[in-house]
Design an enzyme around this catalytic site. Structure first.
Site, PDB file in Angstrom:
ATOM      1  N   ARG A 198       0.862  -1.185   0.111  1.00 47.29           N
ATOM      2  CA  ARG A 198       0.020  -0.007   0.121  1.00 47.29           C
ATOM      3  C   ARG A 198       0.626   1.424   0.100  1.00 47.29           C
ATOM      4  NH1 ARG A 198      -3.640  -0.025   5.012  1.00 47.29           N
ATOM      5  NH2 ARG A 198      -4.368  -1.872   4.072  1.00 47.29           N
ATOM      6  N   HIS A 253       1.929  -2.035   5.612  1.00 45.70           N
ATOM      7  CA  HIS A 253       1.614  -2.299   4.339  1.00 45.70           C
ATOM      8  C   HIS A 253       2.639  -1.516   3.185  1.00 45.70           C
ATOM      9  CE1 HIS A 253      -2.086  -4.728   4.180  1.00 45.70           C
ATOM     10  NE2 HIS A 253      -2.344  -4.269   5.246  1.00 45.70           N
ATOM     11  N   ASP A 262      -3.438  -8.349   3.510  1.00 47.73           N
ATOM     12  CA  ASP A 262      -4.780  -8.672   4.146  1.00 47.73           C
ATOM     13  C   ASP A 262      -5.242  -9.826   3.272  1.00 47.73           C
ATOM     14  OD1 ASP A 262      -4.580  -6.503   5.619  1.00 47.73           O
ATOM     15  OD2 ASP A 262      -5.602  -5.143   4.174  1.00 47.73           O
ATOM     16  N   GLU A 278      -7.392  -7.336  13.849  1.00 50.03           N
ATOM     17  CA  GLU A 278      -7.919  -7.499  12.486  1.00 50.03           C
ATOM     18  C   GLU A 278      -7.528  -8.936  11.930  1.00 50.03           C
ATOM     19  OE1 GLU A 278      -7.299  -2.908  10.532  1.00 50.03           O
ATOM     20  OE2 GLU A 278      -6.155  -4.582   9.923  1.00 50.03           O
ATOM     21  N   HIS A 304      -5.142  -9.509   8.896  1.00 44.12           N
ATOM     22  CA  HIS A 304      -3.865  -8.634   8.734  1.00 44.12           C
ATOM     23  C   HIS A 304      -2.621  -9.586   9.237  1.00 44.12           C
ATOM     24  CE1 HIS A 304      -1.641  -4.834   9.109  1.00 44.12           C
ATOM     25  NE2 HIS A 304      -0.759  -5.636   9.652  1.00 44.12           N
TER      26      HIS A 304
END
Length: 277
Positions: A117, A162, A169, A251, A254
């Site tokens: 990301r 990320h 993910d 999460e 993740h």
């Protein structure tokens, strides 16, 4: 009485000899001090982390790159995602390929939602978070948490792991992989905390919530989920942990490569094939 050598010279090792040796040592030390090597300059941070396209490494792993679409908590394509690709560092992609082998042996397959990301995407999230009136996707992705609390509660982070290129993910899907209906912008939203047969028709196995569900129910060890979802989370965590990844307790989706190659460097290349080496 002082003991002398020939011609009255002081004996070796006497005060004069020691004085001369001391002066010589001092002169050598002073000369050496002027020739001290400078500390090496710090190496500049790399601009390219060696990303690869996951599907080139393992075409068996499914992908649903949500931030390249409008089906995410922002409600539009996120800055930095011109292409719907999963980019990862080569070590992370190879590790995920091995996890896929283990998943298939257990009768499941991996599906990724997000991989590398860019920092500009994280900044996009920060900007979005400051606009408190932009909540068109709240009903699905954070129905029980105030938007203003998403960063403070750890559901969003800046900087993000990320952006180092080795975090993913991910979920599990059945084999053979079921079809997944497409998302139509403007369609009625259902809370990510709703039962699996009511929320968005993701082809993931039941994980207790949808992806990017910013809610305590998405915490990995939440006691509020059913037995099937608890077992699916356990299997995913076991597969990823055995494959060299570390999970995140808030999460269930993740995971970060434990021995990531760039643990302190954040990158901003766009998610495109041209960003690979």
């Amino acid at each position: 009485m002082r003991v002398s050598g020939p011609a009255g010279a002081p004996r070796r090792g006497g005060p004069a000899r020691r004085l001369l040796v001391g002066v010589a040592v001092a002169l050598v030390a002073a000369a050496g001090a002027g020739c001290t090597r400078p500390e090496p300059a710090p190496r500049p941070a790399p601009t390219r982390p060696g990303l690869v396209v996951l599907s080139d490494v393992d075409s068996r792993i499914r992908s649903d790159i949500r931030y390249a679409t409008a089906h995410n908590f922002v409600g539009r394509r996120v800055d930095g995602y011109p292409e719907a690709l999963c980019l990862l560092t080569a070590p992370a992609a190879e590790a995920l390929r091995r996890v896929q082998d283990a998943a298939l042996a257990a009768g499941r397959s991996l599906k990724v939602y997000d991989c590398y990301r860019p920092q500009r995407a994280v900044e996009d999230f920060q900007t979005w978070a400051r606009h408190t009136d932009e909540q068109q996707m709240k009903a699905e992705f954070y129905p029980r948490v105030a938007k203003s609390e998403l960063f403070d509660r750890g559901y969003l982070g800046a900087p993000s792991a990320h952006s180092r290129g080795s975090t993913v993910d991910v979920t599990l899907v059945e084999v053979p992989v079921p079809e997944q209906p497409g998302y139509l912008p403007g369609q009625p939203l259902v809370a990510c905390t709703a039962p699996r047969d009511q929320r968005f028709g993701d082809n993931s196995v039941d994980m207790g919530t949808g992806f990017d569900c910013f809610d305590p129910l998405a915490h990995t060890d939440s006691p509020g989920i059913g037995d099937a979802a608890r077992e699916n989370r356990r299997l995913l965590r076991q597969l990823m942990t055995d494959g060299g990844f570390v999970g995140y307790d808030r999460e269930w989706w993740h995971f970060r490569l434990r021995d990531e190659p760039w643990p302190d460097t954040y990158f901003d290349l766009p998610v495109t094939r041209s960003s690979t080496d």
